[in-house]
Design an enzyme around this catalytic site. Structure first.
Site, PDB file in Angstrom:
ATOM      1  N   HIS A   1       0.744  -5.343   0.013  1.00  0.00           N
ATOM      2  CA  HIS A   1       2.073  -4.869  -0.170  1.00  0.00           C
ATOM      3  C   HIS A   1       2.050  -3.384  -0.789  1.00  0.00           C
ATOM      4  O   HIS A   1       0.864  -3.014  -1.367  1.00  0.00           O
ATOM      5  CB  HIS A   1       2.863  -5.575  -0.914  1.00  0.00           C
ATOM      6  CG  HIS A   1       2.488  -6.054  -2.390  1.00  0.00           C
ATOM      7  ND1 HIS A   1       2.772  -5.122  -3.477  1.00  0.00           N
ATOM      8  CD2 HIS A   1       1.570  -7.022  -2.875  1.00  0.00           C
ATOM      9  CE1 HIS A   1       2.148  -5.794  -4.594  1.00  0.00           C
ATOM     10  NE2 HIS A   1       1.284  -6.727  -4.241  1.00  0.00           N
TER      11      HIS A   1
ATOM     12  N   CYS B   1      -2.750 -10.357  -5.195  1.00  0.00           N
ATOM     13  CA  CYS B   1      -2.666  -9.543  -3.922  1.00  0.00           C
ATOM     14  C   CYS B   1      -2.962  -8.265  -3.961  1.00  0.00           C
ATOM     15  O   CYS B   1      -3.685  -7.705  -4.952  1.00  0.00           O
ATOM     16  CB  CYS B   1      -0.976  -9.545  -3.879  1.00  0.00           C
ATOM     17  SG  CYS B   1      -0.092 -11.163  -3.376  1.00  0.00           S
TER      18      CYS B   1
END
Length: 603
Positions: A500, A519
């Site tokens: 992301h 992440c």
């Protein structure tokens, strides 16, 4: 009557030759020349047969004569069957100090053969494939593996003993031949499995490491190798096919050669070394960089002077070790220079093992993230298309290793905070600042689906909330401060990890980028989205930035999924053929190195 006449004729003939009738009547030959010719031919025939048996020209056999072979009545097969069945299920077979490790598939292999020996015939004649296998095992170090894990010493000893018996023409011991057959088969099956899928199951070392499931029937591979007499080719066919593995093979050979020549000097501690300095440490630095190939041998004339060539060598060394590029030998650069060559060899071997955990086919187009290097690469048809920096998990929130398949991306994503992060990070922030949720565009929800409802934060006693008592969910709205940025790239996985964007752009300037909660934050999300969607007809006339500008969440499904490989490499060969090393930021090298020193488990 005719027979009597023939005999009378022969008697007259031999009588005229001055011979006695009884010498030749029983031979049935017309003349002594005919008898002599027959004797010569028989002698020549037996000489040829014995030569063939002696030098092993009989197809696939190293060769002994029947006079001291095992009785070919099926004795070896019967002993093999009894040896395996007596071991139990799965069999526990020990030969001297060596344990048969392939206890699950070895019985299947022999059962398919009706317990016929694999490496000798029923007469005990040894096939030449046994030597091929032992030679391959002796070269296991070229693959970063340990030959002693595949019965090398025991096999060499037993083969020598059997050959001595051959040479002395002693009766062969069928039990010894059976033990040898079992050891050879086990060596092939275990070594083959290690070449194919690695010698260690990474999930036993780290629950956040998910290796590819690579199916293969090694009993069929072994049988095919024996049938075709292609043991070497069959084993090499199990190696990773990617160029990255071959690159590490080449690097390993180079560094082992450096080690055999004494390695490189250890530089003593002292002040920072930079251009213009002189001294003995500068001379040692130059030698260190020459040995590793960071500067050419021809640049050693200015021995103790830190000149331009030496600065270039230091910069090259820093680049391939992931250090700050300043051309100065400070604390971190000195520490990297003083890593012994044997440690680098081990590092190479560990990363070769990691290659064996990967799928054989990474994909025609795929994304590769190297956690230890903090970078993302996009490959298409084996060519590097795109490269960017990434931010990975903190040491205590490590980014996992796995392979996924990207199926969609989300523009202007909401961030649904994972429960673990909500309790550990968000709740303490609310306690410090009651306006935290409002400042960060976050809402509080209770329940799921149709029963979900928004809760006023002021109505919650946040001091009473803990990991056992947290019935809420936090959601951050899209916007410039959203933790996921403008785009997230989804490849569903059990770790709930994805790629992301991030509003914290300044962190990409850091050399070590371990700031996320697991992440992977990427430096160029829009460029990656454009690349992934470039062949999608639904997006040919649309502008990604226009959709992002709308501020509305939008999911975009990919017409063709893209493989994503999240990896952890601390050594590799780059696109320019230069060896790269990185620090073991999560301590995963140390665990793997310890595991690879242990003997193979039974399985």
């Amino acid at each position: 009557m005719k027979h009597a006449e023939d005999n009378n004729r022969k008697e007259v003939y031999w009588s005229n030759r001055g011979k006695t009738n009884q010498q030749y009547i029983s031979s049935g030959f017309e003349s002594p020349e005919e008898l002599l010719y027959h004797i010569k031919m028989r002698l020549r025939f037996w000489i040829i047969i014995n030569i063939v048996l002696y030098i092993g020209l009989y197809p696939g056999i190293a060769g002994i004569s029947d006079s001291y072979a095992v009785d070919n009545s099926g004795q070896l097969s019967e002993i093999l069957r009894n040896r395996i069945e007596a071991g139990g299920v799965p069999p526990e077979i020990v030969i001297g100090d060596d344990v048969i490790c392939s206890s699950t598939i070895l019985p299947l292999f022999y059962e398919k053969r009706n317990y016929k020996p694999a490496w000798t015939d029923e007469n005990g004649l040894l096939y030449s494939q046994a030597d091929d296998l032992v030679r391959m095992i002796s070269e296991a170090g070229q693959e970063g593996l340990r030959p002693e894990n595949y019965h090398l010493k025991k096999l060499e000893k037993m083969l020598s003993e059997v050959r001595k018996d051959y040479g002395k023409k002693l009766p062969l011991n069928p039990y010894k031949l059976v033990d040898l057959d079992l050891l050879l088969s086990d060596a092939f099956l275990v070594y083959g499995s290690h070449l194919w899928a690695g010698s260690i199951n990474p999930e036993t070392l780290d629950p956040k490491w998910n290796a590819a499931q690579k199916e293969i029937d090694l009993t069929e591979v072994l049988q095919s190798a024996l049938d075709s007499r292609q043991v070497e080719k069959s084993l090499k066919g199990l190696l990773p096919v990617q160029s990255g593995y071959a690159g590490l093979q080449m690097i390993l050979a180079v560094y082992k050669r450096i080690s055999s020549q004494g390695g490189w000097p250890t530089l003593p501690s002292g002040p920072v070394m930079k251009k213009g300095d002189r001294g003995e440490r500068i001379f040692m630095l130059r030698q260190r960089l020459i040995i590793a190939g960071d500067i050419d041998q021809s640049y050693q004339d200015n021995g103790d002077l830190f000149d331009d060539a030496l600065e270039e060598g230091v910069l090259r060394f820093q680049k391939r070790h992931g250090l700050d590029l300043d051309g100065v030998v400070g604390i971190k650069t000195l520490a990297a220079l003083n890593v012994p060559v044997k440690k680098r060899i081990q590092q190479i071997e560990l990363n070769m093992e990691r290659w064996r955990w990967l799928p054989n086919d990474l994909g025609m187009r795929f994304i590769l993230v190297n956690i230890a290097n903090f970078e993302l690469d996009v490959f298409e048809n084996d060519e590097l298309i795109m490269n960017m920096r990434v931010i990975v998990g903190k040491e205590y929130r490590r980014t996992p290793v796995f392979t996924g398949s990207m199926t969609y991306l989300v523009l202007n994503p909401y961030w649904y905070v994972p429960a673990s992060l909500a309790v550990r990070d968000i709740v303490p922030s609310i306690r410090k600042d009651p306006a935290y949720l409002t400042k960060n565009n976050m809402s509080v929800f209770q329940g799921y689906g149709a029963d979900s409802k928004v809760i006023e934060p002021d109505n919650v006693d946040w001091k009473r909330i803990n990991t056992r008592n947290f019935p809420y969910r936090f959601r951050q709205d899209p916007g410039p401060d959203n933790a996921l940025g403008r785009i997230k790239f989804m490849f569903p996985n059990k770790f709930n990890v994805y790629l992301h964007d991030t509003p914290s752009r300044e962190l990409f300037a850091k050399n070590v980028r371990t700031f996320s909660s697991g992440c992977i934050r990427i430096q160029q999300p829009v460029e990656l989205a454009e690349y992934i969607l470039r062949n999608d007809p639904k997006w040919k006339n649309e502008n990604i930035m226009e959709d992002i500008g709308s501020g509305k969440e939008k999911s975009v499904w990919l017409s063709t999924p893209v493989p994503v490989h999240i990896l952890y490499w601390t050594a590799w060969m780059d696109e320019d053929g230069v060896v790269q090393f990185r620090n073991d930021i999560y301590g995963r090298d140390a665990k793997l190195a310890k595991a690879m020193l242990e003997k193979p488990p039974k399985g």
